[in-house]
Design a protein around this motif. Sequence first.
Motif, mmCIF file in Angstrom:
data_model
loop_
_atom_site.group_PDB
_atom_site.id
_atom_site.type_symbol
_atom_site.label_atom_id
_atom_site.label_comp_id
_atom_site.label_asym_id
_atom_site.label_seq_id
_atom_site.Cartn_x
_atom_site.Cartn_y
_atom_site.Cartn_z
ATOM 1 N N GLU A 71 -74.741 -72.346 1.277
ATOM 2 C CA GLU A 71 -75.426 -72.813 0.075
ATOM 3 C C GLU A 71 -76.613 -73.710 0.433
ATOM 4 O O GLU A 71 -77.524 -73.889 -0.353
ATOM 5 C CB GLU A 71 -74.386 -73.614 -0.733
ATOM 6 C CG GLU A 71 -74.817 -73.960 -2.102
ATOM 7 C CD GLU A 71 -73.683 -74.580 -2.895
ATOM 8 O OE1 GLU A 71 -72.643 -73.926 -3.066
ATOM 9 O OE2 GLU A 71 -73.849 -75.727 -3.343
ATOM 10 N N ASP A 89 -69.774 -73.221 1.574
ATOM 11 C CA ASP A 89 -70.374 -74.391 0.931
ATOM 12 C C ASP A 89 -69.897 -75.575 1.778
ATOM 13 O O ASP A 89 -68.745 -76.010 1.646
ATOM 14 C CB ASP A 89 -69.898 -74.522 -0.523
ATOM 15 C CG ASP A 89 -70.528 -75.729 -1.206
ATOM 16 O OD1 ASP A 89 -71.279 -76.464 -0.541
ATOM 17 O OD2 ASP A 89 -70.254 -75.943 -2.402
ATOM 18 N N GLY A 93 -69.590 -80.720 -3.928
ATOM 19 C CA GLY A 93 -69.454 -81.979 -4.676
ATOM 20 C C GLY A 93 -70.060 -83.165 -3.951
ATOM 21 O O GLY A 93 -69.617 -84.302 -4.121
ATOM 22 N N GLY A 173 -70.716 -78.934 -17.108
ATOM 23 C CA GLY A 173 -71.890 -78.691 -17.952
ATOM 24 C C GLY A 173 -71.892 -79.668 -19.113
ATOM 25 O O GLY A 173 -70.831 -80.131 -19.550
ATOM 26 N N GLY A 201 -66.168 -83.949 -10.952
ATOM 27 C CA GLY A 201 -67.531 -83.756 -10.465
ATOM 28 C C GLY A 201 -67.618 -83.038 -9.133
ATOM 29 O O GLY A 201 -68.706 -82.855 -8.598
ATOM 30 N N ALA A 202 -66.491 -82.624 -8.581
ATOM 31 C CA ALA A 202 -66.490 -81.755 -7.396
ATOM 32 C C ALA A 202 -65.570 -80.596 -7.736
ATOM 33 O O ALA A 202 -64.362 -80.788 -7.929
ATOM 34 C CB ALA A 202 -65.989 -82.480 -6.165
ATOM 35 N N MET A 203 -66.159 -79.416 -7.832
ATOM 36 C CA MET A 203 -65.384 -78.251 -8.252
ATOM 37 C C MET A 203 -64.080 -78.129 -7.488
ATOM 38 O O MET A 203 -63.032 -77.856 -8.076
ATOM 39 C CB MET A 203 -66.242 -77.001 -8.030
ATOM 40 C CG MET A 203 -65.504 -75.721 -8.234
ATOM 41 S SD MET A 203 -66.337 -74.353 -7.430
ATOM 42 C CE MET A 203 -66.292 -74.860 -5.739
ATOM 43 N N PHE A 217 -60.012 -74.461 -14.898
ATOM 44 C CA PHE A 217 -61.282 -75.115 -14.580
ATOM 45 C C PHE A 217 -62.379 -74.122 -14.917
ATOM 46 O O PHE A 217 -62.256 -72.919 -14.633
ATOM 47 C CB PHE A 217 -61.383 -75.488 -13.096
ATOM 48 C CG PHE A 217 -62.771 -75.954 -12.732
ATOM 49 C CD1 PHE A 217 -63.175 -77.250 -13.024
ATOM 50 C CD2 PHE A 217 -63.677 -75.085 -12.143
ATOM 51 C CE1 PHE A 217 -64.472 -77.674 -12.733
ATOM 52 C CE2 PHE A 217 -64.979 -75.507 -11.849
ATOM 53 C CZ PHE A 217 -65.373 -76.804 -12.141
ATOM 54 N N TYR A 219 -66.884 -73.774 -15.153
ATOM 55 C CA TYR A 219 -68.276 -74.216 -15.289
ATOM 56 C C TYR A 219 -68.954 -73.037 -15.970
ATOM 57 O O TYR A 219 -69.311 -72.054 -15.332
ATOM 58 C CB TYR A 219 -68.922 -74.568 -13.944
ATOM 59 C CG TYR A 219 -70.021 -75.597 -14.117
ATOM 60 C CD1 TYR A 219 -71.170 -75.275 -14.825
ATOM 61 C CD2 TYR A 219 -69.897 -76.887 -13.629
ATOM 62 C CE1 TYR A 219 -72.168 -76.225 -15.031
ATOM 63 C CE2 TYR A 219 -70.882 -77.840 -13.827
ATOM 64 C CZ TYR A 219 -72.013 -77.497 -14.530
ATOM 65 O OH TYR A 219 -72.996 -78.436 -14.735
ATOM 66 N N LYS A 229 -73.754 -72.848 -13.241
ATOM 67 C CA LYS A 229 -74.267 -73.648 -12.117
ATOM 68 C C LYS A 229 -73.756 -73.200 -10.750
ATOM 69 O O LYS A 229 -74.441 -73.336 -9.749
ATOM 70 C CB LYS A 229 -73.861 -75.111 -12.330
ATOM 71 C CG LYS A 229 -74.350 -76.003 -11.219
ATOM 72 C CD LYS A 229 -74.038 -77.463 -11.439
ATOM 73 C CE LYS A 229 -74.729 -78.290 -10.362
ATOM 74 N NZ LYS A 229 -74.280 -79.693 -10.341
ATOM 75 N N LEU A 230 -72.556 -72.657 -10.721
ATOM 76 C CA LEU A 230 -71.899 -72.464 -9.420
ATOM 77 C C LEU A 230 -72.349 -71.148 -8.760
ATOM 78 O O LEU A 230 -72.721 -70.193 -9.441
ATOM 79 C CB LEU A 230 -70.389 -72.505 -9.601
ATOM 80 C CG LEU A 230 -69.912 -73.827 -10.237
ATOM 81 C CD1 LEU A 230 -68.411 -73.810 -10.481
ATOM 82 C CD2 LEU A 230 -70.300 -75.022 -9.372
ATOM 83 N N ARG A 231 -72.333 -71.148 -7.448
ATOM 84 C CA ARG A 231 -72.862 -70.027 -6.682
ATOM 85 C C ARG A 231 -71.772 -68.990 -6.390
ATOM 86 O O ARG A 231 -70.677 -69.334 -5.933
ATOM 87 C CB ARG A 231 -73.457 -70.530 -5.354
ATOM 88 C CG ARG A 231 -74.923 -70.855 -5.350
ATOM 89 C CD ARG A 231 -75.394 -71.900 -6.298
ATOM 90 N NE ARG A 231 -74.639 -73.118 -6.336
ATOM 91 C CZ ARG A 231 -75.146 -74.352 -6.249
ATOM 92 N NH1 ARG A 231 -76.438 -74.521 -6.135
ATOM 93 N NH2 ARG A 231 -74.384 -75.425 -6.337
ATOM 94 N N GLU A 235 -69.054 -70.252 -3.795
ATOM 95 C CA GLU A 235 -68.081 -70.985 -4.610
ATOM 96 C C GLU A 235 -67.251 -70.031 -5.462
ATOM 97 O O GLU A 235 -66.020 -70.002 -5.364
ATOM 98 C CB GLU A 235 -68.825 -71.999 -5.507
ATOM 99 C CG GLU A 235 -69.567 -73.048 -4.697
ATOM 100 C CD GLU A 235 -70.539 -73.890 -5.516
ATOM 101 O OE1 GLU A 235 -71.336 -73.310 -6.277
ATOM 102 O OE2 GLU A 235 -70.520 -75.123 -5.381
HETATM 103 O O1 F6P Z 1 -71.617 -77.347 -6.301
HETATM 104 C C1 F6P Z 1 -71.899 -77.848 -7.497
HETATM 105 C C2 F6P Z 1 -71.046 -79.017 -7.971
HETATM 106 O O2 F6P Z 1 -71.207 -80.164 -7.197
HETATM 107 C C3 F6P Z 1 -69.552 -78.714 -8.159
HETATM 108 O O3 F6P Z 1 -68.771 -79.102 -7.086
HETATM 109 C C4 F6P Z 1 -69.211 -79.485 -9.403
HETATM 110 O O4 F6P Z 1 -68.156 -78.906 -10.143
HETATM 111 C C5 F6P Z 1 -70.495 -79.470 -10.169
HETATM 112 O O5 F6P Z 1 -71.549 -79.265 -9.261
HETATM 113 C C6 F6P Z 1 -70.710 -80.741 -10.919
HETATM 114 O O6 F6P Z 1 -71.768 -80.564 -11.763
HETATM 115 P P1 F6P Z 1 -72.083 -81.598 -12.950
HETATM 116 O O7 F6P Z 1 -72.750 -82.757 -12.263
HETATM 117 O O8 F6P Z 1 -72.987 -80.834 -13.830
HETATM 118 O O9 F6P Z 1 -70.785 -81.992 -13.589
#
Ligand code: F6P
Length: 286
Positions: A71, A89, A93, A173, A201-203, A217, A219, A229-231, A235
């Motif tokens: 990534e 990745d 996060g 999101g 905030g970390a998938m 879970f 996104y 958002k996620l690749r 991911e």
């Molecule tokens: O890789 C992207 C990431 O850091 C994920 O680990 C996490 O779920 C997401 O972004 C968090 O995004 P946001 O800041 O929008 O909640």
Amino acid sequence: MTVADPDPVDDVVATIARSAAEIRQGLVGRRGKADEENPSGETQAEADVWADELLANRLSSIDGVGEYASEERSEIIDTGDERVYVAVDPLDGSSNLKSNNTMGTVFGIYDEPLPAPGSALVASGWVLYGPITTMAYARDGSVTKYELTSGERTVVEEDVTLPDDPLVYGFGGRVPHWHDDFREYVREIESNPDHKLRYGGAMIGDVNQVLTYGGIFAYPALKDDLRGKLRLQFEGNPIAYLIEAAGGRSSDGSQSILEVEPTDLHDRVPLHVGNTELIDRLEDAL
Ligand code: F6P
């Protein structure tokens, strides 16, 4: 491959497990921002760049690894070998570095050159840098959890499956950017008194909660970006492969993530993973 050849999949997983303690230690002093953006336009942390270099050097030099993609870099490292193709990745996060919260390393091992669909995965997993360092690993339809200490992997649970009664949910999101049907679905999930919010905030931390307690879970697709958002390579696919091997489901909103055809190495995908009944309901709702 002859019978005597070492299995590059085992070598990749062992190398990631051995590197985890070093990556964790290497975060100290690397919590600042690098002067670079990754191919998705996100500001990189020093630790992102450093962990990517470390894994690129180690994984691309394993016999049988044909490609290393991450990534954090636009180009694939092509070794000319052609047995497995690794997508990583390195630090999922990493925005949690500043607040010293959970992060992880996610990996997918494919048997086709990248970008490849999730159906080409032969193994996937993640390392979680929590209070202790753990690994969840899926291969041949079965999931194993390990604790990692200074390079050693100790099995803590084999044939891991999602608990039957879902407990946790976490949705990424900004809420104003969610589509109305997704928002309705979230209301339904929240209204169940058995369900608890978990979003860190970390998938990988949030998905590991789902693996541990059951739940969902996501996104999702957003109003300002239908791809979420996620690749997909780094991911979406690895997570989907593991959660499906644990008896759960993944979805991009209408089909398994593993069925999504990639068009580009850095494609994004709306990601929803968790207990089958919750993902079935989500697909009905969207
Ligand atoms: O890789 C992207 C990431 O850091 C994920 O680990 C996490 O779920 C997401 O972004 C968090 O995004 P946001 O800041 O929008 O909640």
